[in-house]
Enzyme design. Structure first.
Site, mmCIF file in Angstrom:
data_model
loop_
_atom_site.group_PDB
_atom_site.id
_atom_site.type_symbol
_atom_site.label_atom_id
_atom_site.label_comp_id
_atom_site.label_asym_id
_atom_site.label_seq_id
_atom_site.Cartn_x
_atom_site.Cartn_y
_atom_site.Cartn_z
ATOM 1 N N LYS A 66 28.066 -23.189 14.782
ATOM 2 C CA LYS A 66 27.670 -21.853 15.211
ATOM 3 C C LYS A 66 26.867 -21.108 14.150
ATOM 4 O O LYS A 66 25.964 -20.332 14.485
ATOM 5 C CB LYS A 66 28.911 -21.048 15.610
ATOM 6 C CG LYS A 66 29.659 -21.649 16.793
ATOM 7 C CD LYS A 66 30.798 -20.762 17.239
ATOM 8 C CE LYS A 66 31.674 -21.451 18.279
ATOM 9 N NZ LYS A 66 30.953 -21.886 19.455
ATOM 10 N N GLU A 80 31.131 -12.139 12.752
ATOM 11 C CA GLU A 80 30.071 -11.409 13.426
ATOM 12 C C GLU A 80 30.593 -10.095 13.989
ATOM 13 O O GLU A 80 31.808 -9.928 14.182
ATOM 14 C CB GLU A 80 29.441 -12.240 14.542
ATOM 15 C CG GLU A 80 30.348 -12.563 15.699
ATOM 16 C CD GLU A 80 29.676 -13.451 16.740
ATOM 17 O OE1 GLU A 80 28.663 -14.112 16.403
ATOM 18 O OE2 GLU A 80 30.171 -13.494 17.874
ATOM 19 N N HIS A 126 39.713 -15.425 25.420
ATOM 20 C CA HIS A 126 38.343 -15.889 25.227
ATOM 21 C C HIS A 126 37.996 -17.083 26.121
ATOM 22 O O HIS A 126 37.028 -17.801 25.863
ATOM 23 C CB HIS A 126 38.080 -16.258 23.760
ATOM 24 C CG HIS A 126 38.343 -15.141 22.808
ATOM 25 N ND1 HIS A 126 37.564 -14.000 22.746
ATOM 26 C CD2 HIS A 126 39.312 -14.961 21.875
ATOM 27 C CE1 HIS A 126 38.021 -13.188 21.829
ATOM 28 N NE2 HIS A 126 39.091 -13.735 21.283
ATOM 29 N N ARG A 158 25.689 -28.866 26.888
ATOM 30 C CA ARG A 158 26.346 -29.686 27.913
ATOM 31 C C ARG A 158 26.270 -28.975 29.257
ATOM 32 O O ARG A 158 25.865 -27.818 29.345
ATOM 33 C CB ARG A 158 27.817 -29.905 27.546
ATOM 34 C CG ARG A 158 28.572 -28.593 27.328
ATOM 35 C CD ARG A 158 30.033 -28.832 26.964
ATOM 36 N NE ARG A 158 30.692 -27.637 26.437
ATOM 37 C CZ ARG A 158 31.282 -26.715 27.168
ATOM 38 N NH1 ARG A 158 31.291 -26.819 28.472
ATOM 39 N NH2 ARG A 158 31.869 -25.674 26.595
#
Length: 397
Positions: free
Chosen positions: A43, A127, A162, A219
């Site tokens: 990431k 973040e 999440h 994917r």
């Protein structure tokens, strides 16, 4: 004799070592190259690539110094709340929201443990955490001839831990200008890495309709059927064609949105206990009658056991309607026709969400479920002793 391997849409599909092993065995891997999987699977690296490609990215820290001192300084500069994410994370694993500096140390240790346990890497990034954002993702497709298109967007804002619960396409309450812009940015992101096969560019959308790159899934995704329903395209067929070296079957100009589609994930879990998995044997399982407008994807039958060692999802229920309201009505009807005896499931909770006023008007965000009292939405489908006796008598007769 096998010529290719389709890795599905679990963690294996984003494992670059597996993709390399398939290619070294002389088979075609139905997906992007191992190099692309590796570059976008990290990431922190993915965000650096997107920043270079001028794709909007959330403020954050992606450095290698993972000391608490550095993280405290970085988080204070970014501004709380912040989100810690394992760099190789996915499926809602290895993520923690931190609301203040006092909670940072414990969150760091938790994310490191999950990152090492699930993905073999304890590295993570920090973040800015947006309050009540929407999770909007764009389905892209590329081929080996340099063509890349998007097949519009999906809204995946309804989540718990999440992880997605309800997804829909197209995203509600998006202006045509924003829809076009976010699609073009997603295609630009794909071109920046010369992407091939199916992929998803995921964005967070704030209350001012500003969007930021979150991550890329290299994917096919669990929720791809809603895109298939609104475009009339078979995305797995597209994957096979691209893997065989064929060009994309359609251009961007030939693709269009028809109607609205919604997917609900049926889980063996207890909404009243913070959505804790509820493994157990499925005594009875019946789905609504399928048609061109109602689709059921499942790998579970009556008599099978939902294990505690794997994902607790029993099935995906996908519906299509001429418009969003028609799709909501069809989903509500389909959920009423769904019956499970055995483990606790989230059917009643899904029915509540589909019929909730905020959802019906498209007022969705990633914190909607967190703000609900889930204690009233539990399906306990263990048969009563009297029901078992009556059923036994009826069978004997």
């Amino acid at each position: 004799e096998a010529e290719a391997i389709h890795p599905g849409y679990g963690f294996l599909s984003e494992n670059p070592d597996f993709a390399e092993a398939v290619e070294e065995a002389g088979l075609s891997f139905i997906g992007p190259s191992a190099k692309v999987i590796r570059s976008m699977g990290s990431k922190d690296n993915a965000k650096k690539i997107m920043e270079k490609a001028k794709v909007p990215v959330l403020p954050g820290y992606y450095g290698t110094d993972q000391s608490l001192q550095c993280l405290v300084k970085s988080s204070n500069n970014i501004g709380y709340p912040v989100l810690l994410k394992a760099v190789l994370g996915g499926g809602g694993k290895g993520m923690r929201v931190v609301k203040n500096e006092d909670d940072l140390s414990d969150a760091v240790e938790a994310v490191k443990r999950e990152g090492e346990s699930y993905f073999g890497d304890s590295q993570f990034l920090v973040e800015k955490y947006l309050t009540k954002p929407r999770h909007v993702e764009v389905q892209i497709f590329g081929d080996s001839h340099g063509n890349i298109v998007h097949l519009f967007e999906r809204d995946c804002s309804l989540q718990r831990r999440h992880q997605k619960v309800i997804e829909e396409a197209p995203a509600p309450n998006l202006s045509e200008n924003l829809r076009q812009t976010i699609g073009e940015v997603a295609v630009a992101a794909g071109k920046a890495i010369k992407y091939e096969n199916a992929g998803t560019i995921e964005f967070l959308l704030d209350v001012n309709d500003k969007f930021y790159f979150m991550e890329m899934n290299t994917r096919l995704q669990v929720e791809h059927p809603v895109t298939e329903m609104i475009t009339g395209q078979d995305l797995v067929e597209w994957q096979l064609l691209v893997a065989a070296g064929k060009p994309l079957p359609m251009t961007q100009e030939e693709l269009f949105i028809n109607g609205h589609a919604i997917e609900a994930r049926l889980y063996a879990e207890d909404p009243s206990a913070e959505f804790r998995p509820a493994p157990g044997k499925v005594q009875h399982l019946s789905f609504p009658i399928t048609s061109e407008h109602i689709r059921v994807d499942t790998g579970i039958d009556a008599g099978m056991t939902v294990s505690s060692f794997y994902d607790s999802m029993i099935a995906k229920l996908i519906v299509w309607g001429e418009n969003r309201e028609a799709a909501c009505q069809r989903m509500s009807t389909a959920l009423r026709a769904l019956h499970v005896v055995g483990p606790i499931v989230n059917r009643q909770f899904l029915m509540f969400l589909i019929n909730k006023h905020d959802f019906r008007i498209g007022n969705v965000h990633t914190e909607l479920i967190d703000n609900l009292d889930a204690g009233n939405f539990t399906d306990q489908h263990l048969p009563e002793q009297g029901d078992l006796i009556c059923a036994s008598v009826w069978i004997i007769k």
